[in-house]
Design a protein around this motif. Sequence first.
Motif, PDB file in Angstrom:
ATOM      1  N   GLY A 293       0.819  -1.199   0.000  1.00 10.97           N
ATOM      2  CA  GLY A 293       0.000   0.000   0.000  1.00 10.97           C
ATOM      3  C   GLY A 293       0.848   1.242   0.000  1.00 10.97           C
ATOM      4  O   GLY A 293       2.069   1.196  -0.241  1.00 10.97           O
ATOM      5  N   GLU A 294       0.215   2.368   0.299  1.00  5.76           N
ATOM      6  CA  GLU A 294       0.923   3.637   0.325  1.00  5.76           C
ATOM      7  C   GLU A 294       1.839   3.707   1.547  1.00  5.76           C
ATOM      8  O   GLU A 294       1.593   3.065   2.571  1.00  5.76           O
ATOM      9  CB  GLU A 294      -0.077   4.803   0.365  1.00  5.76           C
ATOM     10  CG  GLU A 294      -0.978   4.897  -0.845  1.00  5.76           C
ATOM     11  CD  GLU A 294      -1.910   6.088  -0.750  1.00  5.76           C
ATOM     12  OE1 GLU A 294      -1.711   6.904   0.174  1.00  5.76           O
ATOM     13  OE2 GLU A 294      -2.825   6.200  -1.572  1.00  5.76           O
ATOM     14  N   LYS A 295       2.891   4.500   1.429  1.00  4.49           N
ATOM     15  CA  LYS A 295       3.764   4.740   2.566  1.00  4.49           C
ATOM     16  C   LYS A 295       3.067   5.692   3.541  1.00  4.49           C
ATOM     17  O   LYS A 295       2.577   6.745   3.143  1.00  4.49           O
ATOM     18  CB  LYS A 295       5.096   5.325   2.105  1.00  4.49           C
ATOM     19  CG  LYS A 295       5.951   4.359   1.291  1.00  4.49           C
ATOM     20  CD  LYS A 295       7.311   4.966   0.975  1.00  4.49           C
ATOM     21  CE  LYS A 295       8.187   3.989   0.213  1.00  4.49           C
ATOM     22  NZ  LYS A 295       9.529   4.550  -0.092  1.00  4.49           N
ATOM     23  N   LEU A 296       3.058   5.308   4.807  1.00 11.47           N
ATOM     24  CA  LEU A 296       2.393   6.098   5.832  1.00 11.47           C
ATOM     25  C   LEU A 296       3.407   6.581   6.854  1.00 11.47           C
ATOM     26  O   LEU A 296       4.272   5.812   7.282  1.00 11.47           O
ATOM     27  CB  LEU A 296       1.313   5.278   6.531  1.00 11.47           C
ATOM     28  CG  LEU A 296       0.178   4.756   5.652  1.00 11.47           C
ATOM     29  CD1 LEU A 296      -0.765   3.894   6.472  1.00 11.47           C
ATOM     30  CD2 LEU A 296      -0.583   5.910   5.005  1.00 11.47           C
ATOM     31  N   PRO A 297       3.323   7.843   7.263  1.00 13.96           N
ATOM     32  CA  PRO A 297       4.242   8.344   8.286  1.00 13.96           C
ATOM     33  C   PRO A 297       3.932   7.715   9.644  1.00 13.96           C
ATOM     34  O   PRO A 297       2.763   7.446   9.966  1.00 13.96           O
ATOM     35  CB  PRO A 297       3.971   9.859   8.297  1.00 13.96           C
ATOM     36  CG  PRO A 297       2.584  10.000   7.759  1.00 13.96           C
ATOM     37  CD  PRO A 297       2.405   8.883   6.771  1.00 13.96           C
ATOM     38  N   PRO A 298       4.943   7.455  10.477  1.00 13.10           N
ATOM     39  CA  PRO A 298       4.717   6.846  11.791  1.00 13.10           C
ATOM     40  C   PRO A 298       3.745   7.630  12.666  1.00 13.10           C
ATOM     41  O   PRO A 298       3.001   7.044  13.456  1.00 13.10           O
ATOM     42  CB  PRO A 298       6.121   6.817  12.414  1.00 13.10           C
ATOM     43  CG  PRO A 298       7.058   6.815  11.245  1.00 13.10           C
ATOM     44  CD  PRO A 298       6.384   7.639  10.193  1.00 13.10           C
ATOM     45  N   LYS A 299       3.729   8.961  12.530  1.00 12.59           N
ATOM     46  CA  LYS A 299       2.831   9.765  13.342  1.00 12.59           C
ATOM     47  C   LYS A 299       1.373   9.453  13.024  1.00 12.59           C
ATOM     48  O   LYS A 299       0.527   9.396  13.918  1.00 12.59           O
ATOM     49  CB  LYS A 299       3.116  11.262  13.110  1.00 12.59           C
ATOM     50  CG  LYS A 299       2.297  12.171  13.994  1.00 12.59           C
ATOM     51  CD  LYS A 299       2.677  13.635  13.780  1.00 12.59           C
ATOM     52  CE  LYS A 299       1.867  14.542  14.694  1.00 12.59           C
ATOM     53  NZ  LYS A 299       2.220  15.977  14.496  1.00 12.59           N
ATOM     54  N   LEU A 300       1.064   9.229  11.760  1.00 15.94           N
ATOM     55  CA  LEU A 300      -0.292   8.879  11.373  1.00 15.94           C
ATOM     56  C   LEU A 300      -0.630   7.459  11.807  1.00 15.94           C
ATOM     57  O   LEU A 300      -1.739   7.188  12.277  1.00 15.94           O
ATOM     58  CB  LEU A 300      -0.455   9.014   9.863  1.00 15.94           C
ATOM     59  CG  LEU A 300      -1.795   8.539   9.272  1.00 15.94           C
ATOM     60  CD1 LEU A 300      -2.944   9.355   9.848  1.00 15.94           C
ATOM     61  CD2 LEU A 300      -1.771   8.621   7.753  1.00 15.94           C
ATOM     62  N   ILE A 340      -1.910  -4.858  20.555  1.00 14.51           N
ATOM     63  CA  ILE A 340      -1.862  -4.680  19.101  1.00 14.51           C
ATOM     64  C   ILE A 340      -0.709  -3.746  18.777  1.00 14.51           C
ATOM     65  O   ILE A 340      -0.531  -2.707  19.430  1.00 14.51           O
ATOM     66  CB  ILE A 340      -3.195  -4.121  18.557  1.00 14.51           C
ATOM     67  CG1 ILE A 340      -3.078  -3.848  17.051  1.00 14.51           C
ATOM     68  CG2 ILE A 340      -3.634  -2.891  19.310  1.00 14.51           C
ATOM     69  CD1 ILE A 340      -4.381  -3.417  16.412  1.00 14.51           C
ATOM     70  N   THR A 341       0.079  -4.127  17.788  1.00  8.55           N
ATOM     71  CA  THR A 341       1.224  -3.328  17.361  1.00  8.55           C
ATOM     72  C   THR A 341       1.096  -3.054  15.866  1.00  8.55           C
ATOM     73  O   THR A 341       0.917  -3.979  15.072  1.00  8.55           O
ATOM     74  CB  THR A 341       2.543  -4.059  17.628  1.00  8.55           C
ATOM     75  OG1 THR A 341       2.617  -4.399  19.013  1.00  8.55           O
ATOM     76  CG2 THR A 341       3.725  -3.182  17.260  1.00  8.55           C
ATOM     77  N   ILE A 342       1.159  -1.769  15.497  1.00  9.77           N
ATOM     78  CA  ILE A 342       1.032  -1.362  14.098  1.00  9.77           C
ATOM     79  C   ILE A 342       2.313  -0.660  13.685  1.00  9.77           C
ATOM     80  O   ILE A 342       2.723   0.316  14.314  1.00  9.77           O
ATOM     81  CB  ILE A 342      -0.172  -0.426  13.892  1.00  9.77           C
ATOM     82  CG1 ILE A 342      -1.462  -1.084  14.405  1.00  9.77           C
ATOM     83  CG2 ILE A 342      -0.319  -0.056  12.423  1.00  9.77           C
ATOM     84  CD1 ILE A 342      -2.675  -0.201  14.281  1.00  9.77           C
ATOM     85  N   THR A 343       2.941  -1.160  12.637  1.00 13.34           N
ATOM     86  CA  THR A 343       4.179  -0.558  12.136  1.00 13.34           C
ATOM     87  C   THR A 343       4.083  -0.389  10.629  1.00 13.34           C
ATOM     88  O   THR A 343       3.571  -1.269   9.926  1.00 13.34           O
ATOM     89  CB  THR A 343       5.400  -1.437  12.476  1.00 13.34           C
ATOM     90  OG1 THR A 343       5.183  -2.761  11.974  1.00 13.34           O
ATOM     91  CG2 THR A 343       5.625  -1.500  13.978  1.00 13.34           C
ATOM     92  N   PRO A 344       4.576   0.736  10.116  1.00  9.87           N
ATOM     93  CA  PRO A 344       4.573   0.936   8.654  1.00  9.87           C
ATOM     94  C   PRO A 344       5.672   0.123   7.993  1.00  9.87           C
ATOM     95  O   PRO A 344       6.786   0.011   8.517  1.00  9.87           O
ATOM     96  CB  PRO A 344       4.817   2.441   8.508  1.00  9.87           C
ATOM     97  CG  PRO A 344       5.559   2.827   9.748  1.00  9.87           C
ATOM     98  CD  PRO A 344       5.080   1.914  10.840  1.00  9.87           C
ATOM     99  N   ARG A 345       5.373  -0.466   6.860  1.00  8.35           N
ATOM    100  CA  ARG A 345       6.368  -1.201   6.090  1.00  8.35           C
ATOM    101  C   ARG A 345       7.209  -0.226   5.267  1.00  8.35           C
ATOM    102  O   ARG A 345       6.719   0.807   4.804  1.00  8.35           O
ATOM    103  CB  ARG A 345       5.701  -2.217   5.171  1.00  8.35           C
ATOM    104  CG  ARG A 345       4.900  -3.275   5.914  1.00  8.35           C
ATOM    105  CD  ARG A 345       4.117  -4.177   4.968  1.00  8.35           C
ATOM    106  NE  ARG A 345       4.996  -5.055   4.207  1.00  8.35           N
ATOM    107  CZ  ARG A 345       5.171  -4.994   2.903  1.00  8.35           C
ATOM    108  NH1 ARG A 345       4.527  -4.074   2.196  1.00  8.35           N
ATOM    109  NH2 ARG A 345       5.964  -5.840   2.287  1.00  8.35           N
ATOM    110  N   THR A 346       8.469  -0.569   5.111  1.00  4.28           N
ATOM    111  CA  THR A 346       9.373   0.318   4.380  1.00  4.28           C
ATOM    112  C   THR A 346       8.921   0.529   2.939  1.00  4.28           C
ATOM    113  O   THR A 346       8.976   1.647   2.400  1.00  4.28           O
ATOM    114  CB  THR A 346      10.800  -0.259   4.395  1.00  4.28           C
ATOM    115  OG1 THR A 346      11.214  -0.474   5.748  1.00  4.28           O
ATOM    116  CG2 THR A 346      11.775   0.694   3.718  1.00  4.28           C
ATOM    117  N   ALA A 347       8.436  -0.534   2.320  1.00  2.43           N
ATOM    118  CA  ALA A 347       8.001  -0.442   0.928  1.00  2.43           C
ATOM    119  C   ALA A 347       6.583   0.098   0.787  1.00  2.43           C
ATOM    120  O   ALA A 347       6.104   0.282  -0.332  1.00  2.43           O
ATOM    121  CB  ALA A 347       8.094  -1.823   0.267  1.00  2.43           C
ATOM    122  N   GLY A 348       5.908   0.359   1.876  1.00  2.00           N
ATOM    123  CA  GLY A 348       4.534   0.838   1.839  1.00  2.00           C
ATOM    124  C   GLY A 348       3.586  -0.174   2.448  1.00  2.00           C
ATOM    125  O   GLY A 348       3.831  -1.381   2.413  1.00  2.00           O
ATOM    126  N   GLY A 349       2.489   0.309   2.996  1.00  2.00           N
ATOM    127  CA  GLY A 349       1.541  -0.567   3.653  1.00  2.00           C
ATOM    128  C   GLY A 349       1.830  -0.680   5.139  1.00  2.00           C
ATOM    129  O   GLY A 349       2.661   0.048   5.704  1.00  2.00           O
TER     130      GLY A 349
END
Length: 365
Positions: A293-300, A340-349
Amino acid sequence: MANTPGMSVRLKFTLSYAGFLMVAGVLMLAVVWVFLLRYVPGGNAIRTPVGLYPGQHFLLRSFTPAVGAALTFLLAFGLLGGWILAGHMLAPLSRITDAARLAANGSLSHRIRMQGRRDEFRELADVFDTMLARLEAQLAEQQRFAANASHELRTPLAITQTLLDVARNDPALGAGVLVDRLHAVNARAIDLTEALLLLSRTDQRSFTRELVDLSLIAEEVAETLLPLAEKHGLAIETSGELTPTIGSHALLLQMTTNLVHNAIVHNVPENGTVRVGTAFRSGFAALTVENTGEKLPPKLVSTLTEPFQRGTKRLRGDHAGVGLGLAIVKSIAQAHDGTITITPRTAGGLRVTVELPGAPPHLDG
């Protein structure tokens, strides 16, 4: 029920201290008197080679006023000293009482912040501060949730009102078009209401617990949502092992469905992937869902589990969602004593991992 006012704790401590001091004084004087009676002859006085020696009768007349004076001093000293000591000992309790009174009047921002060595009062104050912090956070979250829910519920009602006004002012508008639009708006309102009810039920933890295998739930959800993924041009990959936990099958199924559904509708326009995996590690049952998916900033990303927060726009309007997907996931995980742990993937998503307390595999036998 109104209770009759009684003595204060400080007064009780004072009387207890003075009473204990009086009892100790009486016992000490009694021991002295018994000692004197044992070694002093009877009578008023006895003549000895070195002179007159006082007898028991003389000592009794001399000892009695001294005993009275000593006991009076002990009583006064016990009351005064007990009052001062009790006030010093109960001072922390007075601070806790004042904080509790402020909290009862609606002020949850006040903190005791008691200093000094750690003792029972310090532990009580720290626990009370922690409780106030949690209550304040929960109240703020409830107020924010109520405001957001009101806004979200008002939207379909406002749209419905607008459609009805247009239909009344424009008789040429076809009934079929109006019905279709009203049906879509009503369906969204129903979805939102059901999501709010589910969120409320999980917060109250009013569900029956049983042995559940997360790997079977993951396979069931992947099979159910496969048509939606194919419609979006996505592939779903599942992997994992026996992952037993204790909880509600229906709620854990809903949690997994929300995660996979979000991974589908928050994906790239085509040739995307959704990976669903389960694992049993260090006594925890882990469910991981990740997507392209799209790249998301950690703050969001850190705000995505809050109610009515949306990371990106959905690809299709027919699955717009109500903004409660990850909030429900978080609520279900917490209701099962999980995280629950949510982390952004480097390639997006995103990569979302839910860890729940594991159950021994042999319990299913």
